[in-house]
Design an enzyme around this catalytic site. Structure first.
Site, PDB file in Angstrom:
ATOM      1  N   CYS A   4       1.016  -1.148   0.005  1.00 58.38           N
ATOM      2  CA  CYS A   4      -0.065   0.096  -0.170  1.00 58.38           C
ATOM      3  C   CYS A   4       1.066   1.358   0.017  1.00 58.38           C
ATOM      4  CB  CYS A   4      -1.096   0.100   0.963  1.00 58.38           C
ATOM      5  SG  CYS A   4      -2.021   1.356   1.426  1.00 58.38           S
ATOM      6  N   CYS A  12      -0.474   4.031   2.257  1.00 56.92           N
ATOM      7  CA  CYS A  12      -0.250   3.981   3.603  1.00 56.92           C
ATOM      8  C   CYS A  12       1.229   3.927   3.997  1.00 56.92           C
ATOM      9  CB  CYS A  12      -0.583   2.392   4.001  1.00 56.92           C
ATOM     10  SG  CYS A  12      -2.071   1.842   3.445  1.00 56.92           S
ATOM     11  N   ASP A  13       2.337   3.565   3.254  1.00 60.10           N
ATOM     12  CA  ASP A  13       3.588   3.618   3.654  1.00 60.10           C
ATOM     13  C   ASP A  13       4.651   4.382   2.670  1.00 60.10           C
ATOM     14  OD1 ASP A  13       2.950   1.587   5.577  1.00 60.10           O
ATOM     15  OD2 ASP A  13       2.952   0.175   4.073  1.00 60.10           O
TER      16      ASP A  13
END
Ligand SMILES: Cc1cc2nc3c(=O)[nH]c(=O)nc-3n(C[C@H](O)[C@H](O)[C@H](O)COP(=O)(O)OP(=O)(O)OC[C@H]3O[C@@H](n4cnc5c(N)ncnc54)[C@H](O)[C@@H]3O)c2cc1C
Length: 308
Positions: A131, A134-135
């Site tokens: 992701c 997300c990261d």
């Protein structure tokens, strides 16, 4: 007879439980094989509102559970093996036991496809991720070469997003043209920070011995030639699989298995509602899943109120 059964204990499930609990409906939450859902597999969540320093994924999910339980939600370990939505009350088979419910909120999430490499799993959360949203912004990826694996819309989107952080983004695709929609493909192909690596598959993520990602070993599927590529992160974007197998034939699913909401959080079965990643192939975020859990709970509550 349960008034509300929530299937799943991720962000969507616990938010649905919180709202239905506060409406005095004492929801039963069936937690499934991954209590707390996908976020429990990540260490730091930096984009969930209300936590300026970030929050550990497991901690966030424990807090969501406690908050819902404070108002009367009940957690039960158990996996739903089958459902019968053909008549009300609905019947669920949970680890062999029958549970009956007036309303059901489905919040079973979605898993990501992986490359199936041992090195990939050993380096998950140590540079391998699924992701970018997300990261991607984590310090470890800043100004570093990054790899995205895939050739569809998600892979292009992830690669484009990562150009904000990485020094260069290699998009590794096993074919010689992208599967993505034309607009996404054009964007990726024309971005000077994205370098396409065609006809290639990742055969190993390096370096397990160092316990962090330092590169990938690639194989050209046409020539068989192997080479290495240095990178600090590997973003696998080869698709997701919604956890909806048990609903097949019971509820409307799209061709990829995502539940199709009929209107808002309602499904085509009156009294069954849906929330989170099992019906969302676009956003796939904790906050959107939580928001959908809230919507499903409000609709379930209104449905029950209209029945009485
Ligand atoms: C490594 C990683 C890091 C991430 N980081 C972030 C981040 O930083 N920020 C962010 O916003 N998002 C992040 N995400 C995405 C986020 O985790 C998901 O969008 C979110 O968890 C979706 O919530 P959900 O409730 O829809 O599903 P999930 O969290 O997937 O929960 C699904 C639940 O359903 C249960 N279940 C499934 N099948 C059954 C069944 N048959 N019977 C009973 N229960 C069942 C499971 O046990 C689980 O409890 C990350 C994801 C991963 C994998």
């Amino acid at each position: 007879m349960e008034k509300v059964v929530v299937i799943g204990s991720g962000c969507a499930g616990w938010t649905a439980a919180l709202y239905t609990a506060r409406a005095n409906l004492q929801p039963l939450v069936l937690m499934g094989g991954q209590p707390g859902g996908l976020l429990t597999t990540t260490s730091i969540v930096e984009n969930y509102p209300g936590f300026p320093e970030g929050v550990d994924g497991f901690e966030l999910m424990s807090r969501m559970q406690k908050q819902a339980e404070r108002f009367g939600a009940r957690a039960q370990f158990g996996t739903v093996e089958a459902v019968d939505f053909s008549k009300r009350p609905f019947a669920l088979t949970v680890d062999g036991e029958r549970v009956e419910a007036e309303t059901v909120i489905i919040a079973t999430g979605a898993g990501h496809r992986d490359l199936g490499l041992a090195s990939e799993h050993k380096l998950e959360t140590k540079g391998v991720t699924y992701c970018a949203t997300c990261d991607g912004a984590l310090p470890v990826f800043r100004n570093q070469p990054l790899v995205v694996v895939g050739g569809g819309d998600s892979a292009c989107e992830e690669a484009l997003y990562l150009t904000r952080f990485g020094s260069v983004v290699y998009l590794i695709h096993r074919r010689d043209s992208l599967r993505a929609s034309k607009i996404m493909a054009d964007r990726a192909l024309s971005n000077p920070k994205i370098k396409l690596v065609w006809d290639s598959v990742v055969t190993e993520v390096l370096d397990v011995k160092l316990d962090k990602v330092t590169g990938v070993r690639l194989k050209n599927v046409k020539t068989g030639a192997e080479n290495m590529l240095d990178c600090a992160g590997v973003f696998v974007a080869i698709g997701h699989v919604p956890n909806t197998r048990i609903f097949k034939g019971q509820i409307n699913l799209d061709e990829n298995g995502y539940i199709i909401p009929a209107q808002g959080a309602a499904t085509n079965v009156t009294g069954v509602f849906v929330a989170g990643d099992c019906s969302d192939h676009v956003y796939r975020q904790a906050i959107t899943a939580a928001g959908m859990g809230c919507a499903a709970a409000i609709e379930a509550e209104r449905f029950l109120a209209a029945q009485s």
